[in-house]
Design a protein around this motif. Structure first.
Motif, mmCIF file in Angstrom:
data_model
loop_
_atom_site.group_PDB
_atom_site.id
_atom_site.type_symbol
_atom_site.label_atom_id
_atom_site.label_comp_id
_atom_site.label_asym_id
_atom_site.label_seq_id
_atom_site.Cartn_x
_atom_site.Cartn_y
_atom_site.Cartn_z
ATOM 1 N N UNK A 67 0.870 -1.173 0.000
ATOM 2 C CA UNK A 67 0.000 0.000 0.000
ATOM 3 C C UNK A 67 0.906 1.221 0.000
ATOM 4 N N UNK A 68 0.651 2.164 -0.905
ATOM 5 C CA UNK A 68 1.535 3.327 -1.013
ATOM 6 C C UNK A 68 0.886 4.609 -0.511
ATOM 7 N N UNK A 69 -0.358 4.529 -0.021
ATOM 8 C CA UNK A 69 -1.010 5.711 0.538
ATOM 9 C C UNK A 69 -1.138 6.826 -0.483
ATOM 10 N N UNK A 70 -0.920 8.042 -0.034
ATOM 11 C CA UNK A 70 -1.183 9.217 -0.866
ATOM 12 C C UNK A 70 -0.182 9.423 -1.989
ATOM 13 N N UNK A 71 0.879 8.648 -2.041
ATOM 14 C CA UNK A 71 1.733 8.700 -3.234
ATOM 15 C C UNK A 71 0.898 8.364 -4.461
ATOM 16 N N UNK A 72 -0.146 7.562 -4.255
ATOM 17 C CA UNK A 72 -1.067 7.230 -5.338
ATOM 18 C C UNK A 72 -1.856 8.418 -5.852
ATOM 19 N N UNK A 73 -1.860 9.540 -5.126
ATOM 20 C CA UNK A 73 -2.540 10.736 -5.633
ATOM 21 C C UNK A 73 -1.929 11.219 -6.949
ATOM 22 N N UNK A 74 -0.656 10.939 -7.167
ATOM 23 C CA UNK A 74 -0.029 11.357 -8.419
ATOM 24 C C UNK A 74 -0.697 10.685 -9.617
ATOM 25 N N UNK A 75 -1.213 9.493 -9.409
ATOM 26 C CA UNK A 75 -1.979 8.830 -10.467
ATOM 27 C C UNK A 75 -3.252 9.623 -10.748
ATOM 28 N N UNK A 107 -4.789 2.298 -3.294
ATOM 29 C CA UNK A 107 -3.886 1.844 -4.353
ATOM 30 C C UNK A 107 -2.867 0.870 -3.787
ATOM 31 N N UNK A 108 -2.822 -0.326 -4.367
ATOM 32 C CA UNK A 108 -1.809 -1.322 -4.033
ATOM 33 C C UNK A 108 -0.978 -1.587 -5.275
ATOM 34 N N UNK A 109 0.326 -1.722 -5.083
ATOM 35 C CA UNK A 109 1.218 -1.841 -6.227
ATOM 36 C C UNK A 109 2.554 -2.423 -5.805
ATOM 37 N N UNK A 110 3.420 -2.645 -6.777
ATOM 38 C CA UNK A 110 4.787 -3.069 -6.488
ATOM 39 C C UNK A 110 5.733 -1.891 -6.669
ATOM 40 N N UNK A 111 6.917 -2.019 -6.134
ATOM 41 C CA UNK A 111 7.912 -0.957 -6.282
ATOM 42 C C UNK A 111 8.272 -0.763 -7.753
ATOM 43 N N UNK A 152 12.167 5.824 -5.565
ATOM 44 C CA UNK A 152 10.927 5.398 -4.910
ATOM 45 C C UNK A 152 11.275 4.445 -3.781
ATOM 46 N N UNK A 153 10.618 4.620 -2.632
ATOM 47 C CA UNK A 153 10.823 3.714 -1.503
ATOM 48 C C UNK A 153 9.503 3.527 -0.777
ATOM 49 N N UNK A 154 9.289 2.337 -0.246
ATOM 50 C CA UNK A 154 8.088 2.043 0.529
ATOM 51 C C UNK A 154 8.477 1.110 1.666
ATOM 52 N N UNK A 155 7.877 1.341 2.846
ATOM 53 C CA UNK A 155 8.165 0.568 4.051
ATOM 54 C C UNK A 155 6.862 0.016 4.621
ATOM 55 N N UNK A 156 6.940 -1.079 5.398
ATOM 56 C CA UNK A 156 5.720 -1.672 5.972
ATOM 57 C C UNK A 156 5.643 -1.519 7.484
ATOM 58 N N UNK A 157 6.018 -0.336 7.981
ATOM 59 C CA UNK A 157 5.943 -0.032 9.407
ATOM 60 C C UNK A 157 5.956 1.476 9.592
#
Length: 651
Positions: free
Chosen positions: A104-112, A281-285, A371-376
């Motif tokens: 889950x990338x949160x509001x980074x998905x707003x760019x879409x 929005x769910x996605x891969x890096x 791009x970076x994403x963390x799960x915590x």
């Protein structure tokens, strides 16, 4: 989501402290290489970049208590490195793979969302400067005409529409409860609290409204539009808004964790209700890397094109300047947040869900991306540390940092001291407590002429004056900028590293120290009443004394009940703050009861004020007893006043 109830309100402080606390456990790494050519020399060279990133990410996962992360580095139109670190699932020891793991990338998905809106502008369905209500003629959603100037898509894309902040309707308990965008946006319409175009104040609702306007002018839903016009041409095959996730993706989903009592705790996914807002929005890096490549390549990805070059440049260009006097202060592009560091042009976005933290940063002039994403939750500070470290390593700062305050800095610093609260707060509901408590900066001045800033859940930062009204972080490159009125008094504060926010100076009676003092004194006073209320009969039986009259007993029962009610209201709303996401999705019985009890407590307080007056007129009890009753009653009035300022008691 958070559990609804906790053993103690102290969890509030523990939860906030977890964001930045150090750890002592190492995290494993796994290679999720995307197959990029190994003989390319980018950012020094691939091997050097990978070695540095391996060391940096291992340290971050350990220091910030993060089970796993994924990183993509882009340059010259290609993927330099795509790699996973740590674990996507601790129970099964499944490692993070940049190509496979679903985050889950949160509001980074707003760019879409903003990319899709600009596609609508390109094909003539939308205009940036037209009243957004013109696109909602057949919708139940309307924008109130609170101010003369209408809200436009340009305002929405720069977060300057002037809405209050609201979370209501954004999350649900189950995917089956998700309703149409139209129904949610119509039911949870935020108030317009300032004219459009005046200040930047981040708005989830505004982004969702823009996505709804696009869908209203199309023959498909927002999710269908984005899938057809963005995800498919960019080969983002593992990206979706679907909830629950399709089976082929669910098995690859990263689990979100928090670190509690020395161990990681797994959490179920949050159910988000508004696709344009980005949370669902769910996605891969690597999929996000392909989206970033399209923006770096001015809208093109291979043989596909999602935007024209001029449109991309317009999205990346500054659309909103927060301070004309300090042009180097970061502002807003169209949907893109300016994140300049070390005099490098950087645009992008970051995203937050309760457990996942992400960041997409583009260096358009360098044709570079990260791009970076963390799960915590530890990913919140970690992502910005990575951005700064990456920029320092490959595009180091050229000027010398300021060290000593100039002459007169001490006096100027003292004039700036006070509390500055983000405009991104609710003005009309109990949700305001979140903004007041976590989005307020307390500015102080030292004897040496430095400024200090502190915020709940964050450490204290020290700042040195560059020039009047502009301060640089000691030991860093972050800027703090103040705006002044015609009398030279500071009225607003801006942070260079946080573009989509404006902080407004609050009056003395809304400062956090006043709130804490009044609430703390009120709690002590209420407890003293309960102690006397319950212990009085025992004391009289032991030491003797006159039996109170019915009138005196009724007066004491009234104040005792008021004290108990206010303590209950405080606990209920503090727990609601701790369990914010769960309460937003489905208010608990305790919260619903608290919304009623607050009015009962207020009515009782009014009655206690009258009784205190009668007590002095008629000489009830002893002088000290009357004084105690009056002081507690006065504190109950002040207590109610402060609760009204934080939204718990909307008056």
């Amino acid at each position: 989501m958070h559990h609804r109830y906790v053993h103690s309100v102290v969890v509030v402080l523990v939860t906030l402290a977890l964001v930045s606390a150090p750890v002592g456990t190492a995290a494993a790494q796994s290679d999720g290489s995307s197959g990029a050519s190994t003989d390319r020399v980018e950012l020094a060279d691939r091997a050097e970049t990978e070695a540095w990133l391996d060391e940096t990410m291992a340290r971050q996962l350990e220091e910030h208590r993060i089970p796993g992360a994924a990183v993509v580095v882009l340059s010259d139109g290609e993927v330099v490195l795509a790699k996973g670190y740590g674990y996507a699932d601790l129970a099964s020891r499944r490692p993070v793979d940049a190509d496979e793991t679903i985050f889950s990338v949160g509001s980074t998905g707003k760019l879409v969302t903003w990319t899709a809106v600009m596609q609508g502008v390109e094909d003539g369905r939308l205009e940036l400067d037209r009243d957004v209500d013109d696109y909602l003629i057949d919708s139940a959603v309307t924008v109130p005409d609170t101010y003369e100037d209408p809200v436009t898509l340009r305002h929405l894309g720069t977060h300057s529409a002037g809405f209050e902040d609201t979370f209501a309707g954004m999350v649900a308990d189950d995917p089956s409860e998700i309703r149409s965008m139209e129904a949610i946006l119509a039911e949870h319409q935020p108030a317009r609290v300032r004219p459009p175009g005046q200040f930047v104040a981040y708005s989830n609702y505004g982004t969702a409204l823009a996505g709804h306007a696009l869908a209203e002018q199309s023959d498909a839903s927002f999710a269908e539009l984005v899938d057809d016009r963005i995800f498919t041409p960019l080969a983002m095959d593992d990206t979706t808004y679907a909830q629950p996730l399709p089976a082929r993706l669910e098995s690859r989903r990263a689990v979100g964790y928090t670190y509690q009592n020395g161990a990681y705790r797994a959490h179920d996914p949050v159910i988000w209700t508004l696709p344009p807002e980005g949370g669902s929005l769910r996605t891969t890096a690597t999929d996000m890397g392909q989206f970033a490549l399209a923006h770096l390549n001015e809208g093109a990805y291979g043989s596909e094109r999602i935007l024209e070059p001029e449109t991309v440049r317009e999205m990346h260009r500054r659309q909103f300047t927060k301070s004309e006097a300090v042009p180097e202060l970061n502002g807003m592009g169209y949907g893109f947040i300016e994140m300049d560091r070390n005099d490098e042009t950087i645009v992008g976005h970051w995203g937050d869900t309760p457990r996942f933290k992400s960041l997409l940063a583009l260096y358009p002039e360098r044709d570079t991306g990260l791009f970076v994403v963390y799960n915590s939750p530890g990913g919140a500070p970690a992502r910005f540390e990575l951005l700064q470290a990456f920029t320092d390593r490959y595009y180091p700062r050229s000027d010398e940092p300021v060290v000593e305050p100039p002459d007169g800095a001490g006096e100027r610093a003292r004039e700036l001291a006070g509390d500055y609260r983000s405009l991104t707060v609710s003005e009309s509901s109990w949700e305001r407590i979140l903004g007041v408590m976590t989005r307020t900066y307390t500015v102080g001045a030292t004897d040496g002429g430095y400024l200090t800033t502190s915020r709940v859940g964050a450490g204290t930062q020290t700042w040195v004056e560059r020039r009047p009204g502009v301060y640089e972080e000691v030991g860093g490159s972050e800027l703090l900028v103040f705006q002044f009125d015609e009398d030279g008094r500071a009225t607003h504060l801006f942070r260079h590293a946080f573009g989509p926010a404006t902080y407004e100076r609050v009056p003395w009676y809304e400062r956090l120290t006043v709130l804490q003092t009044v609430v703390g004194a009120g709690v002590v006073a209420f407890l003293s009443v309960l102690l006397l209320w319950l212990g009085g009969p025992v004391w009289r039986r032991w030491r003797g004394g006159a039996v109170p009259s019915d009138r005196e007993r009724a007066a004491r029962w009234l104040l005792g009940t008021v004290s108990l009610l206010w303590l209950g209201v405080l606990v209920v709303f503090l727990l609601a703050w701790v369990n914010f996401n769960a309460e937003i999705a489905s208010p608990s019985l305790a919260l619903r009861a608290g919304t009623v009890l607050r009015w009962v407590a207020l009515a009782g307080t009014v009655g206690a004020v009258a009784v205190a007056g009668f007590a002095w007129r008629d000489g009830l009890w002893t002088r000290w007893a009357r004084l105690h009753y009056s002081v507690v009653t006065a504190l109950a009035v002040l207590f109610a006043w402060q609760l009204s300022l934080v939204g718990i008691l909307p008056l």
